[in-house]
Motif scaffolding. Structure first.
Motif, PDB file in Angstrom:
ATOM      1  N   ALA A 217     -89.687 -19.679-139.943  1.00  0.00           N
ATOM      2  CA  ALA A 217     -90.862 -19.696-139.064  1.00  0.00           C
ATOM      3  C   ALA A 217     -92.115 -20.071-139.838  1.00  0.00           C
ATOM      4  CB  ALA A 217     -91.044 -18.332-138.408  1.00  0.00           C
ATOM      5  N   GLY A 218     -92.119 -19.776-141.156  1.00  0.00           N
ATOM      6  CA  GLY A 218     -93.295 -20.069-141.953  1.00  0.00           C
ATOM      7  C   GLY A 218     -93.075 -21.056-143.076  1.00  0.00           C
ATOM      8  N   HIS A 219     -91.864 -21.602-143.172  1.00  0.00           N
ATOM      9  CA  HIS A 219     -91.539 -22.554-144.237  1.00  0.00           C
ATOM     10  C   HIS A 219     -90.680 -23.673-143.658  1.00  0.00           C
ATOM     11  CE1 HIS A 219     -92.170 -18.646-146.240  1.00  0.00           C
ATOM     12  NE2 HIS A 219     -92.717 -19.363-147.208  1.00  0.00           N
ATOM     13  N   ARG A 220     -90.921 -24.879-144.115  1.00  0.00           N
ATOM     14  CA  ARG A 220     -90.109 -25.981-143.615  1.00  0.00           C
ATOM     15  C   ARG A 220     -88.707 -25.960-144.211  1.00  0.00           C
ATOM     16  NH1 ARG A 220     -91.666 -32.439-143.027  1.00  0.00           N
ATOM     17  NH2 ARG A 220     -89.903 -32.918-141.659  1.00  0.00           N
ATOM     18  N   TYR A 221     -88.583 -25.510-145.472  1.00  0.00           N
ATOM     19  CA  TYR A 221     -87.295 -25.501-146.164  1.00  0.00           C
ATOM     20  C   TYR A 221     -87.041 -24.115-146.744  1.00  0.00           C
ATOM     21  CZ  TYR A 221     -88.265 -30.495-145.892  1.00  0.00           C
ATOM     22  OH  TYR A 221     -88.583 -31.752-145.440  1.00  0.00           O
ATOM     23  N   LEU A 222     -85.895 -23.951-147.346  1.00  0.00           N
ATOM     24  CA  LEU A 222     -85.530 -22.643-147.875  1.00  0.00           C
ATOM     25  C   LEU A 222     -86.287 -22.298-149.148  1.00  0.00           C
ATOM     26  CD1 LEU A 222     -81.663 -22.658-147.295  1.00  0.00           C
ATOM     27  CD2 LEU A 222     -83.428 -21.538-145.929  1.00  0.00           C
ATOM     28  N   ILE A 223     -86.601 -23.308-149.951  1.00  0.00           N
ATOM     29  CA  ILE A 223     -87.368 -23.093-151.179  1.00  0.00           C
ATOM     30  C   ILE A 223     -88.736 -23.744-150.979  1.00  0.00           C
ATOM     31  CG2 ILE A 223     -87.430 -23.348-153.685  1.00  0.00           C
ATOM     32  CD1 ILE A 223     -85.027 -21.759-152.765  1.00  0.00           C
ATOM     33  N   GLY A 224     -89.662 -23.000-150.402  1.00  0.00           N
ATOM     34  CA  GLY A 224     -91.007 -23.515-150.189  1.00  0.00           C
ATOM     35  C   GLY A 224     -91.034 -24.714-149.270  1.00  0.00           C
ATOM     36  N   GLU A 225     -91.741 -25.751-149.687  1.00  0.00           N
ATOM     37  CA  GLU A 225     -91.921 -26.940-148.852  1.00  0.00           C
ATOM     38  C   GLU A 225     -91.171 -28.144-149.389  1.00  0.00           C
ATOM     39  OE1 GLU A 225     -93.447 -26.534-145.923  1.00  0.00           O
ATOM     40  OE2 GLU A 225     -93.472 -24.464-146.641  1.00  0.00           O
ATOM     41  N   GLN A 226     -90.164 -27.904-150.231  1.00  0.00           N
ATOM     42  CA  GLN A 226     -89.416 -28.997-150.841  1.00  0.00           C
ATOM     43  C   GLN A 226     -87.940 -28.916-150.468  1.00  0.00           C
ATOM     44  OE1 GLN A 226     -90.082 -29.469-155.032  1.00  0.00           O
ATOM     45  NE2 GLN A 226     -88.213 -30.665-155.359  1.00  0.00           N
TER      46      GLN A 226
END
Length: 316
Positions: A217-226
Protein backbone atom coordinates in the motif's frame (compact mmCIF):
# COMPACT_ATOMS: atom_id res chain seq x y z
CA UNK A 1 17.23 -34.10 -37.66
CA UNK A 2 14.74 -32.84 -35.08
CA UNK A 3 14.22 -35.25 -32.20
CA UNK A 4 11.05 -35.33 -30.11
CA UNK A 5 10.11 -37.63 -27.25
CA UNK A 6 7.08 -39.87 -27.72
CA UNK A 7 3.85 -38.75 -26.03
CA UNK A 8 3.64 -39.00 -22.27
CA UNK A 9 2.31 -42.42 -21.26
CA UNK A 10 1.12 -42.60 -17.67
CA UNK A 11 -0.27 -46.10 -18.17
CA UNK A 12 3.13 -47.46 -19.15
CA UNK A 13 5.46 -45.32 -17.03
CA UNK A 14 3.29 -44.01 -14.20
CA UNK A 15 3.41 -40.48 -12.78
CA UNK A 16 6.69 -38.72 -12.20
CA UNK A 17 7.88 -38.97 -8.63
CA UNK A 18 8.51 -42.39 -7.11
CA UNK A 19 12.19 -43.22 -7.37
CA UNK A 20 13.03 -39.71 -8.55
CA UNK A 21 11.38 -36.92 -6.63
CA UNK A 22 10.92 -39.21 -3.64
CA UNK A 23 14.39 -40.67 -3.58
CA UNK A 24 15.41 -43.88 -1.89
CA UNK A 25 16.79 -43.95 1.68
CA UNK A 26 20.27 -44.42 0.19
CA UNK A 27 20.10 -41.05 -1.56
CA UNK A 28 22.13 -38.80 0.73
CA UNK A 29 22.73 -35.82 -1.54
CA UNK A 30 20.79 -32.55 -1.97
CA UNK A 31 17.68 -32.87 -4.12
CA UNK A 32 19.29 -30.23 -6.37
CA UNK A 33 22.87 -31.59 -6.37
CA UNK A 34 24.47 -29.64 -9.23
CA UNK A 35 25.42 -26.31 -7.72
CA UNK A 36 28.12 -24.81 -9.94
CA UNK A 37 28.31 -21.03 -10.18
CA UNK A 38 28.93 -18.87 -13.22
CA UNK A 39 31.97 -16.68 -12.77
CA UNK A 40 34.20 -19.39 -11.30
CA UNK A 41 37.27 -20.88 -12.96
CA UNK A 42 35.25 -23.94 -13.94
CA UNK A 43 32.35 -21.94 -15.39
CA UNK A 44 33.59 -18.52 -16.52
CA UNK A 45 31.06 -15.93 -17.60
CA UNK A 46 30.84 -15.76 -21.39
CA UNK A 47 28.28 -14.77 -23.99
CA UNK A 48 26.81 -17.74 -25.87
CA UNK A 49 28.33 -20.37 -23.60
CA UNK A 50 25.27 -21.19 -21.47
CA UNK A 51 21.77 -22.43 -22.17
CA UNK A 52 18.72 -22.46 -19.92
CA UNK A 53 16.29 -25.38 -19.95
CA UNK A 54 12.93 -24.32 -18.47
CA UNK A 55 9.26 -25.27 -18.20
CA UNK A 56 6.25 -22.96 -18.37
CA UNK A 57 4.57 -25.01 -15.66
CA UNK A 58 7.34 -24.62 -13.08
CA UNK A 59 7.49 -21.43 -10.97
CA UNK A 60 11.16 -21.99 -10.10
CA UNK A 61 11.99 -22.17 -13.82
CA UNK A 62 9.89 -19.12 -14.66
CA UNK A 63 11.88 -17.10 -12.15
CA UNK A 64 14.97 -17.81 -14.24
CA UNK A 65 13.30 -16.95 -17.55
CA UNK A 66 11.97 -13.64 -16.17
CA UNK A 67 15.38 -12.66 -14.80
CA UNK A 68 17.04 -13.63 -18.10
CA UNK A 69 14.80 -11.11 -19.87
CA UNK A 70 14.99 -8.39 -17.24
CA UNK A 71 18.78 -8.66 -17.29
CA UNK A 72 18.85 -8.27 -21.09
CA UNK A 73 20.36 -11.70 -21.75
CA UNK A 74 18.18 -12.94 -24.62
CA UNK A 75 21.20 -12.99 -26.94
CA UNK A 76 23.66 -14.03 -24.23
CA UNK A 77 22.07 -17.11 -22.63
CA UNK A 78 20.00 -19.50 -24.76
CA UNK A 79 16.54 -20.72 -23.74
CA UNK A 80 14.32 -23.67 -24.58
CA UNK A 81 11.30 -25.27 -22.95
CA UNK A 82 10.38 -28.82 -22.08
CA UNK A 83 6.85 -30.10 -22.58
CA UNK A 84 4.25 -29.38 -19.91
CA UNK A 85 3.33 -33.04 -19.33
CA UNK A 86 5.51 -35.53 -17.49
CA UNK A 87 5.27 -39.25 -16.94
CA UNK A 88 7.71 -41.39 -14.96
CA UNK A 89 10.47 -40.57 -17.44
CA UNK A 90 10.49 -36.92 -16.41
CA UNK A 91 10.61 -33.75 -18.49
CA UNK A 92 10.67 -34.26 -22.25
CA UNK A 93 11.02 -32.27 -25.46
CA UNK A 94 7.90 -32.52 -27.62
CA UNK A 95 6.48 -30.62 -30.55
CA UNK A 96 4.30 -28.21 -28.57
CA UNK A 97 7.28 -26.54 -26.87
CA UNK A 98 9.90 -27.35 -29.47
CA UNK A 99 13.05 -29.48 -29.62
CA UNK A 100 16.26 -29.24 -27.64
CA UNK A 101 18.31 -26.90 -29.86
CA UNK A 102 21.61 -27.57 -28.10
CA UNK A 103 22.00 -31.32 -27.72
CA UNK A 104 19.03 -32.80 -29.54
CA UNK A 105 17.94 -34.62 -26.39
CA UNK A 106 14.48 -36.17 -26.31
CA UNK A 107 14.38 -36.23 -22.50
CA UNK A 108 15.95 -33.86 -20.00
CA UNK A 109 17.22 -36.93 -18.16
CA UNK A 110 19.86 -37.17 -20.90
CA UNK A 111 21.39 -33.88 -19.73
CA UNK A 112 21.69 -35.30 -16.23
CA UNK A 113 23.13 -38.56 -17.55
CA UNK A 114 25.69 -36.66 -19.64
CA UNK A 115 26.75 -34.77 -16.51
CA UNK A 116 26.83 -37.75 -14.17
CA UNK A 117 26.49 -41.22 -15.72
CA UNK A 118 24.07 -43.31 -13.70
CA UNK A 119 22.44 -40.28 -12.04
CA UNK A 120 19.39 -41.48 -10.12
CA UNK A 121 18.11 -38.30 -8.46
CA UNK A 122 15.44 -35.73 -9.17
CA UNK A 123 15.21 -34.40 -12.74
CA UNK A 124 14.27 -30.77 -12.29
CA UNK A 125 14.05 -27.47 -14.12
CA UNK A 126 15.51 -24.94 -14.44
CA UNK A 127 18.80 -26.36 -15.65
CA UNK A 128 21.72 -24.17 -16.66
CA UNK A 129 23.80 -26.03 -19.26
CA UNK A 130 27.39 -25.36 -20.29
CA UNK A 131 27.77 -25.81 -24.06
CA UNK A 132 31.57 -25.88 -23.86
CA UNK A 133 31.94 -28.42 -21.07
CA UNK A 134 28.90 -30.41 -22.24
CA UNK A 135 27.41 -30.67 -18.77
CA UNK A 136 25.00 -29.13 -16.27
CA UNK A 137 26.34 -26.14 -14.39
CA UNK A 138 23.45 -25.98 -11.94
CA UNK A 139 19.97 -27.22 -11.23
CA UNK A 140 19.94 -25.28 -7.95
CA UNK A 141 17.25 -22.78 -8.86
CA UNK A 142 18.01 -20.04 -6.26
CA UNK A 143 21.59 -19.71 -7.52
CA UNK A 144 20.65 -19.72 -11.20
CA UNK A 145 18.59 -16.54 -10.97
CA UNK A 146 21.25 -14.76 -8.93
CA UNK A 147 23.93 -15.67 -11.48
CA UNK A 148 21.76 -14.51 -14.37
CA UNK A 149 21.14 -11.25 -12.55
CA UNK A 150 24.80 -10.51 -11.80
CA UNK A 151 27.34 -12.46 -13.87
CA UNK A 152 26.64 -11.27 -17.40
CA UNK A 153 26.43 -7.49 -16.96
CA UNK A 154 29.22 -6.76 -19.45
CA UNK A 155 27.06 -8.12 -22.30
CA UNK A 156 23.83 -6.42 -21.20
CA UNK A 157 22.51 -2.92 -21.77
CA UNK A 158 19.61 -3.43 -19.34
CA UNK A 159 19.29 -0.78 -16.62
CA UNK A 160 17.85 -3.28 -14.14
CA UNK A 161 19.95 -4.07 -11.05
CA UNK A 162 18.08 -7.00 -9.58
CA UNK A 163 20.63 -7.99 -6.92
CA UNK A 164 22.71 -4.88 -6.18
CA UNK A 165 25.41 -5.27 -3.55
CA UNK A 166 24.04 -2.52 -1.33
CA UNK A 167 20.66 -4.25 -1.04
CA UNK A 168 21.74 -7.90 -0.82
CA UNK A 169 21.26 -8.29 2.91
CA UNK A 170 17.69 -6.98 2.64
CA UNK A 171 17.01 -9.03 -0.49
CA UNK A 172 18.31 -12.24 1.09
CA UNK A 173 16.18 -11.72 4.19
CA UNK A 174 13.06 -10.99 2.12
CA UNK A 175 13.77 -13.98 -0.14
CA UNK A 176 13.89 -16.29 2.87
CA UNK A 177 10.62 -14.88 4.16
CA UNK A 178 8.89 -15.15 0.78
CA UNK A 179 10.10 -18.72 0.25
CA UNK A 180 8.86 -20.08 3.57
CA UNK A 181 5.67 -18.06 3.92
CA UNK A 182 4.45 -17.96 0.31
CA UNK A 183 6.40 -19.93 -2.33
CA UNK A 184 6.61 -23.06 -0.20
CA UNK A 185 3.72 -22.20 2.07
CA UNK A 186 1.03 -22.56 -0.60
CA UNK A 187 2.10 -26.16 -1.30
CA UNK A 188 2.39 -27.13 2.35
CA UNK A 189 -1.30 -26.29 2.83
CA UNK A 190 -2.21 -28.95 0.29
CA UNK A 191 0.00 -31.49 2.04
CA UNK A 192 -1.65 -31.07 5.44
CA UNK A 193 -2.88 -34.37 6.87
CA UNK A 194 -4.71 -33.12 9.96
CA UNK A 195 -7.28 -30.40 10.54
CA UNK A 196 -4.95 -28.62 12.95
CA UNK A 197 -2.09 -28.57 10.44
CA UNK A 198 -4.35 -27.42 7.59
CA UNK A 199 -5.88 -24.58 9.61
CA UNK A 200 -2.49 -23.44 10.87
CA UNK A 201 -0.73 -23.60 7.50
CA UNK A 202 -3.43 -21.85 5.50
CA UNK A 203 -3.73 -19.09 8.08
CA UNK A 204 0.03 -18.58 7.90
CA UNK A 205 -0.20 -18.03 4.14
CA UNK A 206 -3.21 -15.72 4.43
CA UNK A 207 -1.43 -13.71 7.10
CA UNK A 208 1.62 -13.38 4.86
CA UNK A 209 -0.53 -12.19 1.96
CA UNK A 210 -2.18 -9.63 4.23
CA UNK A 211 1.21 -8.34 5.42
CA UNK A 212 2.44 -8.05 1.85
CA UNK A 213 -0.77 -6.28 0.83
CA UNK A 214 -0.28 -3.76 3.64
CA UNK A 215 3.39 -3.23 2.74
CA UNK A 216 2.57 -2.64 -0.92
CA UNK A 217 0.00 0.00 0.00
CA UNK A 218 2.95 2.30 0.62
CA UNK A 219 5.67 0.83 -1.61
CA UNK A 220 5.74 0.00 -5.28
CA UNK A 221 8.07 -2.99 -4.77
CA UNK A 222 9.12 -5.28 -1.95
CA UNK A 223 12.48 -3.57 -1.42
CA UNK A 224 11.68 0.14 -1.43
CA UNK A 225 11.10 1.65 -4.85
CA UNK A 226 13.42 -0.61 -6.85
CA UNK A 227 12.50 -3.80 -8.73
CA UNK A 228 14.66 -6.62 -7.39
CA UNK A 229 15.01 -10.35 -7.68
CA UNK A 230 12.72 -10.67 -4.66
CA UNK A 231 9.79 -9.32 -6.68
CA UNK A 232 10.33 -12.04 -9.26
CA UNK A 233 10.33 -14.71 -6.57
CA UNK A 234 7.00 -13.56 -5.15
CA UNK A 235 5.33 -12.88 -8.49
CA UNK A 236 5.54 -16.42 -9.87
CA UNK A 237 3.44 -17.66 -6.94
CA UNK A 238 0.94 -14.82 -7.25
CA UNK A 239 0.51 -15.58 -10.97
CA UNK A 240 -0.46 -19.17 -10.13
CA UNK A 241 -2.58 -18.42 -7.07
CA UNK A 242 -6.11 -18.09 -8.48
CA UNK A 243 -5.88 -20.83 -11.12
CA UNK A 244 -3.65 -23.27 -9.30
CA UNK A 245 -2.59 -23.07 -5.69
CA UNK A 246 -5.75 -21.67 -4.14
CA UNK A 247 -8.40 -23.91 -5.75
CA UNK A 248 -6.10 -26.92 -5.35
CA UNK A 249 -5.05 -26.41 -1.76
CA UNK A 250 -8.02 -24.33 -0.48
CA UNK A 251 -5.99 -21.58 1.14
CA UNK A 252 -7.96 -18.32 1.13
CA UNK A 253 -11.59 -17.33 0.78
CA UNK A 254 -10.31 -14.31 -1.10
CA UNK A 255 -8.80 -14.54 -4.59
CA UNK A 256 -5.71 -12.53 -5.45
CA UNK A 257 -7.96 -9.65 -6.49
CA UNK A 258 -9.28 -9.60 -2.92
CA UNK A 259 -5.92 -8.22 -1.80
CA UNK A 260 -6.14 -4.85 -3.60
CA UNK A 261 -2.54 -3.64 -3.31
CA UNK A 262 -1.06 -7.08 -3.95
CA UNK A 263 -3.30 -7.48 -6.99
CA UNK A 264 -2.33 -4.07 -8.42
CA UNK A 265 1.35 -4.92 -7.81
CA UNK A 266 0.94 -8.27 -9.59
CA UNK A 267 -0.65 -6.55 -12.61
CA UNK A 268 2.07 -3.89 -12.59
CA UNK A 269 4.70 -6.59 -13.05
CA UNK A 270 2.70 -8.72 -15.49
CA UNK A 271 2.26 -5.80 -17.87
CA UNK A 272 6.02 -5.72 -18.45
CA UNK A 273 7.29 -7.93 -21.30
CA UNK A 274 9.68 -9.95 -19.11
CA UNK A 275 6.73 -11.21 -17.06
CA UNK A 276 4.02 -11.33 -19.72
CA UNK A 277 6.08 -13.02 -22.41
CA UNK A 278 7.25 -15.83 -20.11
CA UNK A 279 3.76 -16.59 -18.77
CA UNK A 280 1.33 -19.22 -20.03
CA UNK A 281 -1.71 -19.21 -17.78
CA UNK A 282 -3.03 -22.41 -19.42
CA UNK A 283 -0.39 -24.42 -17.57
CA UNK A 284 -1.26 -23.22 -14.07
CA UNK A 285 -4.08 -25.58 -13.13
CA UNK A 286 -3.30 -28.01 -10.32
CA UNK A 287 -5.01 -31.22 -9.26
CA UNK A 288 -6.86 -30.82 -5.96
CA UNK A 289 -5.52 -32.60 -2.89
CA UNK A 290 -6.79 -36.11 -2.29
CA UNK A 291 -9.94 -36.32 -0.23
CA UNK A 292 -9.15 -36.73 3.44
CA UNK A 293 -12.08 -37.21 5.80
CA UNK A 294 -9.93 -35.90 8.66
CA UNK A 295 -9.50 -32.49 7.00
CA UNK A 296 -12.43 -30.20 6.22
CA UNK A 297 -11.21 -27.66 3.68
CA UNK A 298 -12.83 -24.39 2.68
CA UNK A 299 -14.52 -24.22 -0.72
CA UNK A 300 -12.48 -22.34 -3.34
CA UNK A 301 -13.27 -22.13 -7.05
CA UNK A 302 -10.66 -21.31 -9.70
CA UNK A 303 -10.53 -17.56 -10.21
CA UNK A 304 -10.20 -15.56 -13.38
CA UNK A 305 -9.21 -11.92 -13.54
CA UNK A 306 -8.19 -9.26 -16.03
CA UNK A 307 -4.42 -9.05 -15.83
CA UNK A 308 -4.46 -6.20 -18.35
CA UNK A 309 -6.58 -3.96 -16.14
CA UNK A 310 -4.66 -0.71 -15.44
CA UNK A 311 -2.64 -1.01 -12.24
CA UNK A 312 -2.33 2.74 -11.42
CA UNK A 313 1.06 2.26 -9.75
CA UNK A 314 3.09 4.71 -11.79
CA UNK A 315 4.96 4.43 -15.09
CA UNK A 316 6.59 1.15 -16.13
Amino acid sequence: MTVFAPPADLAAYGPYGPGRLHTSPEWNRPIYPFQGRVGTDQFPAASGRYHLYAAHLCPWAQRATIVRTLAGLEHVVGLSYVDDVRDGRGWAFRERRGPDPVNGFAFLEQAYEATEPGYAGHISVPVLWDRVAGRIVSNHYPDITLDLATRFARWSDSPERLYPSELRARIDARNDEIFHQVNRGVSLVGQARTQEAYDDLRHRVVAALERLDAHLAGHRYLIGEQLTETDVRLWVTLARFDLGYNPANRISERPLSGYPHLWAYARDLYQRPAFRDTTDFTTFGHRPPEDNPDVKRIDVAPGTADWDEPHHRGPA
